[in-house]
Design a protein around this motif. Structure first.
Motif, short mmCIF file in Angstrom:
data_model
loop_
_atom_site.label_atom_id
_atom_site.label_comp_id
_atom_site.label_asym_id
_atom_site.label_seq_id
_atom_site.Cartn_x
_atom_site.Cartn_y
_atom_site.Cartn_z
N GLU A 50 0.71 -1.22 -0.01
CA GLU A 50 0.17 0.03 -0.06
C GLU A 50 0.84 1.25 0.03
N ARG A 51 0.65 2.33 -0.92
CA ARG A 51 1.21 3.35 -0.95
C ARG A 51 0.74 4.45 0.15
N ASP A 52 1.47 5.42 0.70
CA ASP A 52 1.07 6.32 1.51
C ASP A 52 0.42 7.64 0.61
N PRO A 53 -0.67 7.93 0.52
CA PRO A 53 -1.19 8.84 -0.31
C PRO A 53 -0.50 10.53 -0.25
N LEU A 54 -0.17 10.49 1.11
CA LEU A 54 0.61 11.82 1.29
C LEU A 54 1.95 11.86 1.13
N ALA A 55 2.92 10.75 0.78
CA ALA A 55 4.22 10.60 0.83
C ALA A 55 4.65 11.45 -0.55
N PRO A 56 5.54 12.17 -0.77
CA PRO A 56 6.15 12.81 -2.04
C PRO A 56 6.09 11.73 -3.11
N GLY A 57 5.75 12.44 -3.86
CA GLY A 57 5.32 11.59 -5.30
C GLY A 57 4.39 12.17 -6.16
N PRO A 58 4.20 11.60 -7.42
CA PRO A 58 3.37 11.98 -8.68
C PRO A 58 2.04 12.45 -8.05
N PHE A 59 1.36 11.71 -7.33
CA PHE A 59 0.00 12.02 -6.84
C PHE A 59 -0.18 12.59 -5.41
N ALA A 60 0.85 13.03 -4.83
CA ALA A 60 0.75 13.64 -3.48
C ALA A 60 -0.18 14.66 -3.48
N PHE A 61 -0.58 15.53 -4.39
CA PHE A 61 -1.49 16.50 -4.29
C PHE A 61 -2.76 16.27 -5.18
N ALA A 62 -3.31 15.02 -5.11
CA ALA A 62 -4.40 14.68 -5.99
C ALA A 62 -5.54 15.10 -5.11
N ASN A 63 -5.67 15.21 -3.61
CA ASN A 63 -6.69 15.59 -2.89
C ASN A 63 -6.63 17.29 -2.98
N PRO A 64 -7.66 18.05 -3.54
CA PRO A 64 -7.46 19.30 -3.59
C PRO A 64 -7.52 20.06 -2.30
N ASP A 65 -8.50 19.39 -1.34
CA ASP A 65 -8.39 19.97 -0.02
C ASP A 65 -7.26 20.11 0.68
N ARG A 66 -6.26 18.99 0.57
CA ARG A 66 -4.95 18.93 1.24
C ARG A 66 -4.06 20.23 0.32
N VAL A 67 -4.07 20.25 -0.96
CA VAL A 67 -3.50 21.52 -1.65
C VAL A 67 -3.71 22.68 -1.02
N ARG A 68 -5.12 22.87 -0.82
CA ARG A 68 -5.64 24.38 -0.53
C ARG A 68 -5.15 24.55 0.92
N GLY A 69 -5.12 23.58 1.91
CA GLY A 69 -4.76 23.70 3.13
C GLY A 69 -3.24 23.96 3.28
N ALA A 121 -6.39 33.79 -2.26
CA ALA A 121 -6.97 34.05 -3.57
C ALA A 121 -6.79 32.39 -4.25
N ILE A 122 -6.85 31.17 -3.54
CA ILE A 122 -6.52 30.22 -3.87
C ILE A 122 -7.67 29.47 -4.99
N THR A 123 -7.22 29.08 -6.11
CA THR A 123 -8.15 28.53 -6.88
C THR A 123 -7.65 27.12 -7.46
N ILE A 124 -8.56 26.13 -7.44
CA ILE A 124 -8.15 24.98 -7.99
C ILE A 124 -9.08 24.46 -8.99
N THR A 125 -8.77 24.07 -10.04
CA THR A 125 -9.53 23.94 -11.33
C THR A 125 -9.17 22.77 -12.10
N PRO A 126 -10.11 21.66 -12.23
CA PRO A 126 -9.82 20.39 -12.93
C PRO A 126 -9.59 20.69 -14.44
N PHE A 127 -8.57 19.98 -14.99
CA PHE A 127 -8.45 19.99 -16.58
C PHE A 127 -8.28 18.54 -16.93
N ASP A 128 -8.92 18.42 -18.08
CA ASP A 128 -8.90 17.10 -18.88
C ASP A 128 -8.51 17.29 -20.03
N THR A 129 -7.70 16.24 -20.66
CA THR A 129 -7.15 16.14 -22.05
C THR A 129 -6.67 14.90 -22.41
#
Length: 277
Positions: free
Chosen positions: A176-195, A204-212
């Motif tokens: 199992e991988r620690d979702p908070l450990a440094p790595g590609p998906f460490a900022f997957a949770n937008p609430d964590r990023v905002r905090g 003035a923090i904005t977090i917007t999804p982008f898909d392509t």
């Protein structure tokens, strides 16, 4: 303050050497995602911009083109192999960025030096992200801004999850991988990023999804890259005897995404912006 010794070693050995070797292919894959972030940042002529985790320099050159001869771009990274590629590219450019080997978490580049900071997937590897962003904010002028692009969860990114899931039945049990450990998906949770950004003093923090859709080439090129970069590559480095069987099932999985433009797969990111108010 904790340092990033483990990440520094990682990005100066296997990872950094691999990314330097496959620079053109990886830039092709990631460029549309960086462009989405750069559009939000909107760098202006004459501005001084810090490019965090600049790697082989692709985003730094794009930023330099936007700020023009009256502006400046400093590309910052902890990977000497990747910076070597960036500097070699800069040798052919009259208005090139400056590239510096340093860790944005601890580097002292001067207070209130930059109008803006940018990053394309370079900020998810800090050992102490709050301290890192506080340090970055210190380097921004009053009213300065930051924009970065980071990955949403792996489940929303088939370009990374599909090859791994296809190979999983052939792989040894995975921890199992620690979702908070440094790595590609460490900022997957937008609430964590905002905090983190709020605790570091940003507003003035904005977090917007982008898909392509993103791609790095045809089926053979994509298959080869999958074996060198990402979670599957990490497992194969430890289990090289599995490369042959895994390659067969991953090729089949990737074939479902083959188009006239090569293998094109969905990618999902957050485009995050904040201000040093």
């Amino acid at each position: 303050m904790s340092d990033n010794a483990a990440q520094t070693e990682f990005w100066n050995t296997v990872a950094g050497l691999t990314w330097a070797e496959h620079q053109a292919q990886l830039d092709r894959q990631l460029r549309p995602l960086g462009a989405a972030g750069m559009q939000v940042l909107s760098p202006q002529p004459g501005e001084a911009v810090l490019d965090i985790g600049c790697g082989c320099g692709d985003t730094s050159f794009a930023l330099a083109g936007a700020v023009g001869e009256t502006g400046s771009v400093l590309g910052l990274d902890i990977s000497e192999p990747m910076l070597a590629v960036a500097r070699s590219r800069a040798a052919d450019s009259p208005a090139a960025p400056v590239f510096t080997l340093a860790d944005a978490q601890t580097a002292d580049l001067g207070e209130a030096r930059f109008d803006a900071a940018f990053s394309r997937f370079g900020v998810m590897f800090f050992n102490d992200p709050t301290a890192a962003f506080a340090n970055i904010r210190r380097m921004l002028k009053p009213g300065g801004r930051i924009t970065f692009v980071c990955w949403r969860p792996a489940t929303e990114n088939p370009w990374m999850s599909v090859p791994f899931q296809a190979a999983l039945p052939l792989l040894p049990p995975q921890p199992e991988r620690d979702p908070l450990a440094p790595g590609p998906f460490a900022f997957a949770n937008p609430d964590r990023v905002r905090g983190i950004l709020s605790d570091a003093g940003f507003s003035a923090i904005t977090i917007t999804p982008f898909d392509t859709l993103i791609g790095s080439g045809g089926l053979d090129e994509t298959l080869a890259l999958t074996g060198r970069v990402g979670p599957l590559a990490a497992v194969l480095r430890e289990n090289p005897d599995l490369a042959g069987p895994v390659q067969h099932v991953v090729r089949e999985a990737l074939s479902a995404y083959l188009t006239a433009e090569g293998v094109m797969m969905p990618a999902a990111v957050w485009v995050v912006s904040a201000a040093n108010a």
